[in-house]
Scaffold this active site. Sequence first.
Site, mmCIF file in Angstrom:
data_model
loop_
_atom_site.group_PDB
_atom_site.id
_atom_site.type_symbol
_atom_site.label_atom_id
_atom_site.label_comp_id
_atom_site.label_asym_id
_atom_site.label_seq_id
_atom_site.Cartn_x
_atom_site.Cartn_y
_atom_site.Cartn_z
ATOM 1 N N CYS A 2 1.267 -1.226 -0.451
ATOM 2 C CA CYS A 2 -0.443 -0.072 0.280
ATOM 3 C C CYS A 2 0.745 1.443 0.236
ATOM 4 O O CYS A 2 1.368 1.502 1.353
ATOM 5 C CB CYS A 2 -0.697 -0.087 1.187
ATOM 6 S SG CYS A 2 -2.067 1.591 1.439
ATOM 7 N N SER A 48 -1.559 2.395 4.725
ATOM 8 C CA SER A 48 -0.841 0.821 4.834
ATOM 9 C C SER A 48 -2.001 -0.074 4.807
ATOM 10 O O SER A 48 -3.018 -1.005 5.593
ATOM 11 C CB SER A 48 -0.323 1.131 6.256
ATOM 12 O OG SER A 48 -1.218 1.176 7.488
#
Length: 191
Positions: free
Chosen positions: A92, A96
Site C-alpha cells: 500500500c 497501510s
Amino acid sequence: MQARVKALETLLTEKGLIDPAALDAIVETYETKVGPRNGAHVVAKAWTDPDFAAWLRKDATAAIASLGYTGRQGEHMRAVFNTADTHNVVVCTLCSCYPWSVLGLPPVWYKAPAYRSRAVIDPRGVLEEFGVTLAQDMKIRVWDSTAELRYLVIPERPAGTEGMTAEELAVLVTRDSMIGTGLAKTPEASS
C-alpha cells in the site's frame, strides 16, 4: 517503541481511559480469531476446491465472506494467484491498507516507508531481502492496496502436498506468503 507503548498503556489505564483486560481481549482477537489463520483457511480451500478457487478469482469478497471472514478493512477483496511464471506482491504505497479480517494485524515493515516505496521500485530486491529468490524470468506483479480494494495473494501449492487435507495445508500458509513476501512452506519445513 515497546517502552513507549507500555508507558502510554500505563498512563491511560491509570487515568481510567482504558481497561487492560479489554485491550488484551482486542489484541488476542486479532492474533488468534482474526488474522493469518483465516487467510490460510481461504488459501487451503482454494488449493483443494477448484470451484471455490474459481469463485475466489471472480468475486473474492463474496468467496471469503462465505467462510465467515468479513469486517474491518476486508470489505472489498481481490485474490491474485501465483503461478509457475508469475509472483504477486502486495503493498500500500499511500498508507497501510491491509485486510485485517483475513491477515490480522499488519506487520510493522508493511507500514514502513522503505517497504512501501521499494516494493514498487525494486520488488525483486525486496523479495531477496525477505529470503525469496525467484528465477530471473519470473514475472513479478506488484498490487497497490487502497481504501477501496485490498489484495490477498494465493501462493502456489507446494509440491508433495497431494492427498493433504485443507487443515493440513493451512499450516503451510504464512502471512508473508499471502502478502507475496514469502512462499508457502513445504511439508518438510513445517514439521
